[in-house]
Design an enzyme around this catalytic site. Structure first.
Site, PDB file in Angstrom:
ATOM      1  N   CYS A 188      42.556  36.726  25.393  1.00 40.18           N
ATOM      2  CA  CYS A 188      43.408  35.842  25.844  1.00 40.18           C
ATOM      3  C   CYS A 188      44.767  34.626  24.706  1.00 40.18           C
ATOM      4  O   CYS A 188      45.434  34.938  25.392  1.00 40.18           O
ATOM      5  CB  CYS A 188      42.775  34.650  26.477  1.00 40.18           C
ATOM      6  SG  CYS A 188      41.373  34.379  25.146  1.00 40.18           S
ATOM      7  N   GLU A 245      38.963  28.460  31.918  1.00 42.96           N
ATOM      8  CA  GLU A 245      39.813  28.772  30.976  1.00 42.96           C
ATOM      9  C   GLU A 245      40.722  30.043  31.234  1.00 42.96           C
ATOM     10  O   GLU A 245      39.566  30.911  32.126  1.00 42.96           O
ATOM     11  CB  GLU A 245      38.814  29.249  29.760  1.00 42.96           C
ATOM     12  CG  GLU A 245      38.333  27.950  29.317  1.00 42.96           C
ATOM     13  CD  GLU A 245      38.766  26.465  28.861  1.00 42.96           C
ATOM     14  OE1 GLU A 245      40.068  27.065  28.410  1.00 42.96           O
ATOM     15  OE2 GLU A 245      39.165  25.101  29.971  1.00 42.96           O
TER      16      GLU A 245
HETATM   17  P1  NAD Z   1      39.514  38.536  35.922  1.00 40.86           P
HETATM   18  O1  NAD Z   1      40.617  37.345  36.314  1.00 40.86           O
HETATM   19  O2  NAD Z   1      39.904  39.984  36.167  1.00 40.86           O
HETATM   20  O3  NAD Z   1      37.743  38.460  35.473  1.00 40.86           O
HETATM   21  C1  NAD Z   1      36.675  37.477  34.634  1.00 40.86           C
HETATM   22  C2  NAD Z   1      35.836  36.823  35.917  1.00 40.86           C
HETATM   23  O4  NAD Z   1      36.009  36.391  37.800  1.00 40.86           O
HETATM   24  C3  NAD Z   1      34.789  38.706  36.636  1.00 40.86           C
HETATM   25  O5  NAD Z   1      33.518  38.084  36.315  1.00 40.86           O
HETATM   26  C4  NAD Z   1      35.270  38.747  37.833  1.00 40.86           C
HETATM   27  O6  NAD Z   1      34.648  39.815  38.104  1.00 40.86           O
HETATM   28  C5  NAD Z   1      35.424  37.334  38.312  1.00 40.86           C
HETATM   29  N1  NAD Z   1      35.810  37.312  39.034  1.00 40.86           N
HETATM   30  C6  NAD Z   1      36.751  38.206  40.002  1.00 40.86           C
HETATM   31  N2  NAD Z   1      37.297  37.714  41.185  1.00 40.86           N
HETATM   32  C7  NAD Z   1      36.343  36.804  41.707  1.00 40.86           C
HETATM   33  C8  NAD Z   1      36.255  35.900  42.927  1.00 40.86           C
HETATM   34  N3  NAD Z   1      37.172  35.689  43.840  1.00 40.86           N
HETATM   35  N4  NAD Z   1      35.481  34.906  42.909  1.00 40.86           N
HETATM   36  C9  NAD Z   1      34.951  34.783  41.592  1.00 40.86           C
HETATM   37  N5  NAD Z   1      35.086  35.267  40.391  1.00 40.86           N
HETATM   38  C10 NAD Z   1      35.416  36.537  40.782  1.00 40.86           C
HETATM   39  O7  NAD Z   1      39.559  38.604  34.181  1.00 40.86           O
HETATM   40  P2  NAD Z   1      39.048  39.877  33.453  1.00 40.86           P
HETATM   41  O8  NAD Z   1      40.189  40.629  33.141  1.00 40.86           O
HETATM   42  O9  NAD Z   1      37.544  40.265  33.487  1.00 40.86           O
HETATM   43  O10 NAD Z   1      39.294  39.075  31.787  1.00 40.86           O
HETATM   44  C11 NAD Z   1      40.657  39.411  31.565  1.00 40.86           C
HETATM   45  C12 NAD Z   1      41.629  37.862  31.412  1.00 40.86           C
HETATM   46  O11 NAD Z   1      40.414  36.725  31.291  1.00 40.86           O
HETATM   47  C13 NAD Z   1      42.852  37.156  30.791  1.00 40.86           C
HETATM   48  O12 NAD Z   1      43.632  36.866  31.681  1.00 40.86           O
HETATM   49  C14 NAD Z   1      42.737  35.988  30.049  1.00 40.86           C
HETATM   50  O13 NAD Z   1      43.332  35.737  29.279  1.00 40.86           O
HETATM   51  C15 NAD Z   1      40.955  35.704  30.362  1.00 40.86           C
HETATM   52  N6  NAD Z   1      40.312  35.451  29.238  1.00 40.86           N
HETATM   53  C16 NAD Z   1      40.474  33.551  29.406  1.00 40.86           C
HETATM   54  C17 NAD Z   1      40.529  33.375  28.530  1.00 40.86           C
HETATM   55  C18 NAD Z   1      40.168  32.161  27.928  1.00 40.86           C
HETATM   56  O14 NAD Z   1      39.667  31.433  26.854  1.00 40.86           O
HETATM   57  N7  NAD Z   1      40.980  31.024  27.733  1.00 40.86           N
HETATM   58  C19 NAD Z   1      39.353  34.052  26.918  1.00 40.86           C
HETATM   59  C20 NAD Z   1      38.891  35.321  27.716  1.00 40.86           C
HETATM   60  C21 NAD Z   1      39.653  36.007  28.359  1.00 40.86           C
END
Ligand code: NAD
Length: 520
Positions: free
Chosen positions: A316, A282
Site C-alpha cells: 500500500c 486502512e
Molecule cells: P481487498 O480490498 O480486495 O480485500 C481486503 C479484504 O477484504 C480481504 O480479506 C477480502 O476478502 C475482504 N473483503 C472483500 N469484500 C468484502 C466485503 N464485501 N465485506 C467485507 N470484507 C470484504 O484488498 P487486497 O487486494 O487483499 O489488498 C490490497 C489492498 O489493500 C490495496 O488497495 C492496498 O493498498 C491495501 N492495503 C492497505 C494497507 C494500509 O495499511 N493502508 C496495508 C496493506 C494493504
C-alpha cells in the site's frame, strides 16, 4: 550470527540467514497443500465447500484447501466471541500482555518456517517474508510495552470532595472484527488482532482468501501461547460471500479493515446502518516522491527503486509517482532506467531474486492495460513493460519492473495500480511537486529527496500523508516498522488517525468509562 531483519534490510549476504531460510523451505513442503477448516471457538470445521489457493509462483503448487465459512459459522463465531468477552476482559491487561509476549517468543522461534510458508503463499522474496513475520513479532512486543507504559489505561482523576474517588478507565468494546489483505498476510492479520486482543476485545478474523494459511499459522501460535478458544476465531473464505454478513452483524462492536479503497469505502458507508461502532479502514495509496535539485540522486534512485519494486509493487506504501525538478530530471531518469534494468525478477526462493511474482492473473491484466494506456496515449515506457514467460516462469505471474511517463491526466497517475509500475514526471519547483503530490484522494506515504533544510521543512509541513520519509535509500515511501514509524493513512487512505506500530494505536480499541465513587 543470524541478522535481525526489518523492511529496511538492504541485502541478504548473511550465510546463516540464507541457510536457515533454505532449510525451512524444504522442511515446510509437506505443510503445503493441506486442507484447513474454519476455526470457531477452538473447533476446526472442515465439512464445508472448499476453495483451493494456488501459489502465484507456480499454479501447479496448491498452497492449501480451505473451508468456505458459512453464514452459520459467522453467527457462531460472533456468539462465541461475545460470550467469552467478559471473561477475557476480566483476565486483566497484565495476564493478556504476558500471553502476547509468550506468543512473540513462539513466533520468533518459528520465523524461518513461517517465512518459507509465506513465500509459497504470496510469492514474497525471503527478505520480504522474513520481514513480515519479524514485524508481527515486533507488534506483540511493542503493544505489550505500550499497554504497560499506559498502566492498562487506568487514570486517576481529580476529586471534588474528600470521600470521592474519580477514575478514567479505558475498556474494550467487546467483539472486534479484523479483515485483512493479502499482501502482509501475517503482519496485517496479526497486528490489528494483537491490538484488539491485548486491550481485552475478542476477535473474529476474516483473512484474505489469498493469505489464509498465514492467518491460520497466526492462530496456531496464539493457541500454543495459551489463548483461550473464545478469544479468536478465523473465518476463511471469499469476502463478498461472508463479509457483508460479518460486518453488518448486530453483535459486533468494532471493525478494523485493511484493504482496497472501494471495499473500505463501502464498509464505511454501510457498516453502521443499524448501530454505531468504530470502523477503522486502512486503504490504498498512490504514494508520491519529490526529488529536488539539491538531492543526492544516487540515494534518490535507490530509494525509488526499492519503494516501487519491493514486493513487486504490491505494498500500500509502494512508490508510484515521482516528480523530479527540472535540471536533474534527465540525470535521475537515466539512473532509474539503469537501476530498473538490474532488478532481478523470478523465483522468490532464489537468493538472487529481488522481485517475485505478482499475486494473480488480474494483476497481469492490469499491468497490460497500464502499458497499453501509456503507449496509446502519449507516454513512454522507459524500462520494462513486458509480461515475463519462459525460464520456468510460465506457470506463475511475472511482470517486468516498469518505469514510464504518461500525460498527467491519465488514469495511471491517479488509480492505485498495486504492481511494479512507477511513473515519472518533471516539475519546475518543489511547490509544484507538492501540489501534484497532494492532488489525489489518497494520503498514505510520501517521500522527498532534498538536502535543503528549508525545502525539507516546507515539504514536511505541507505534504498530505500519514507516513513521510526524507532521503531514505531503504525505501522512498516504504518499509515502516513498529516503534520506528507509525503506519496509517490520511484522506482516502485511512480513517483511524493513529498508525499501526505507533504510540496512539491501542487507544482505538478502547472506550472510556469514568467512574465516580463516593464513600459513605
Ligand atoms: P481487498 O480490498 O480486495 O480485500 C481486503 C479484504 O477484504 C480481504 O480479506 C477480502 O476478502 C475482504 N473483503 C472483500 N469484500 C468484502 C466485503 N464485501 N465485506 C467485507 N470484507 C470484504 O484488498 P487486497 O487486494 O487483499 O489488498 C490490497 C489492498 O489493500 C490495496 O488497495 C492496498 O493498498 C491495501 N492495503 C492497505 C494497507 C494500509 O495499511 N493502508 C496495508 C496493506 C494493504
Amino acid at each position: 550470527m543470524v541478522m535481525k531483519i526489518t523492511y529496511a534490510t538492504m541485502s541478504v549476504d548473511n550465510k546463516e540467514l540464507n541457510e536457515a531460510y533454505e532449510a525451512s523451505v524444504e522442511a515446510v513442503r509437506d505443510r503445503i497443500g493441506q486442507t484447513h477448516g474454519v476455526i470457531v471457538n477452538g473447533e476446526s470445521r472442515v465439512d464445508r465447500d472448499l476453495y483451493e489457493e494456488l501459489s502465484p509462483i507456480d499454479q501447479d503448487i496448491v498452497v492449501g484447501r480451505y473451508a468456505q465459512a458459512t453464514i452459520q459459522d459467522v453467527d457462531d463465531a460472533i456468539a462465541a466471541a461475545k460470550a467469552f468477552a467478559p471473561e477475557w476482559e476480566a483476565w486483566g491487561w497484565e495476564r493478556r500482555r504476558d500471553l502476547m509476549l509468550r506468543a512473540a517468543d513462539i513466533m520468533d522461534e518459528h520465523t524461518f518456517e513461517l517465512a518459507a510458508l509465506m513465500s509459497f503463499e504470496i510469492g514474497k522474496s525471503r527478505l520480504e517474508s522474513l520481514g513480515d513475520v519479524a514485524e508481527t513479532v515486533e507488534f506483540f512486543r511493542y503493544y505489550a510495552r505500550q499497554i504497560a507504559k499506559n498502566d492498562g489505561y487506568v487514570t486517576e482523576l481529580n476529586a471534588l470532595g474528600e470521600n470521592e474517588v474519580n477514575t478514567s478507565v479505558l475498556r474494550p468494546f467487546g467483539v472486534w472484527v479484523v479483515i485483512s489483505p493479502f499482501n502482509f498476510p501475517m503482519a496485517l492479520a496479526g497486528g490489528p488482532s494483537i491490538g484488539a486482543l491485548i486491550t481485552g476485545n475478542t476477535v473474529v478474523m476474516k483473512p484474505s482468501n489469498t493469505g489464509a494459511l498465514m492467518a491460520l499459522e497466526f492462530y496456531r501460535v496464539m493457541q500454543e501461547a495459551g489463548l483461550p478458544d473464545g478469544a479468536l476465531h478465523i473465518l476463511t473464505g471469499r469476502g463478498v460471500e461472508i463479509g457483508d454478513h460479518l460486518t453488518h452483524h448486530d453483535d459486533i462492536d468494532g471493525i478494523t479493515f485493511t484493504g482496497s479503497y472501494p471495499v473500505g469505502m463501502n464498509l464505511l458507508r454501510t457498516a453502521n446502518d443499524k448501530r454505531p461502532k468504530p470502523v477503522s479502514c486502512e486503504m490504498g495509496g498512490k504514494n508520491p516522491v519529490v526529488v529536488t535539485r539539491s538531492a543526492d540522486l544516487d540515494v534518490a534512485s535507490e530509494g525509488i527503486i526499492r519503494g516501487a519494486f519491493g514486493l513487486s509493487g504490491q505494498k500500500c506504501s509502494a512508490t508510484s509517482r515521482v516528480y523530479v525538478q527540472d535540471g536533474v530530471y534527465e540525470e535521475l531518469v537515466d539512473k532509474l532506467v539503469a537501476a530498473t534494468e538490474t532488478v532481478t525478477v523470478g523465483d522468490p526462493f532464489d537468493v538472487k531474486t529481488f522481485m517475485g511474482p505478482v499475486i494473480d492473473s488480474g494483476v497481469v491484466e492490469r499491468f497490460r492495460r497500464a502499458v497499453d494506456e501509456v503507449q496509446d496515449n502519449g507516454g513512454t515506457i522507459l524500462a520494462g513493460g513486458n509480461v515475463l514467460k519462459g525460464d520456468g516462469l510460465d506457470k506463475g505471474f511475472y511482470v517486468e519492473p516498469t518505469l514510464a511517463t504518461a500525460p498527467l491526466d491519465s488514469w495511471v497517475w491517479t488509480e492505485e495500480l498495486f504492481m511494479p509500475f512507477v511513473l515519472v514526471a518533471s516539475v519546475s519547483s518543489l511547490e509544484e511537486g507538492i501540489a501534484l503530490s497532494n492532488d489525489t484522494e489518497f494520503g498514505l506515504t510520501a517521500g522527498l529527496f532534498s538536502n535543503d533544510d528549508d525545502e525539507i521543512e516546507s515539504w514536511f509541513n505541507r505534504i498530505e500523508a500519514g507516513v513521510t520519509y526524507v532521503n531514505r535509500a531503504a525505501g522512498a515511501t516504504t518499509g515502516a516498522w513498529p516503534d520506528i514509524q507509525s503506519f496509517g493513512g490520511w484522506k482516502g487512505s485511512g480513517t483511524s488517525g493513529s498508525g499501526g506500530g505507533g504510540p496512539w494505536y491501542l487507544r482505538q480499541f478502547l472506550r472510556e468509562q469514568s467512574r465516580t465513587l463516593i464513600r459513605g
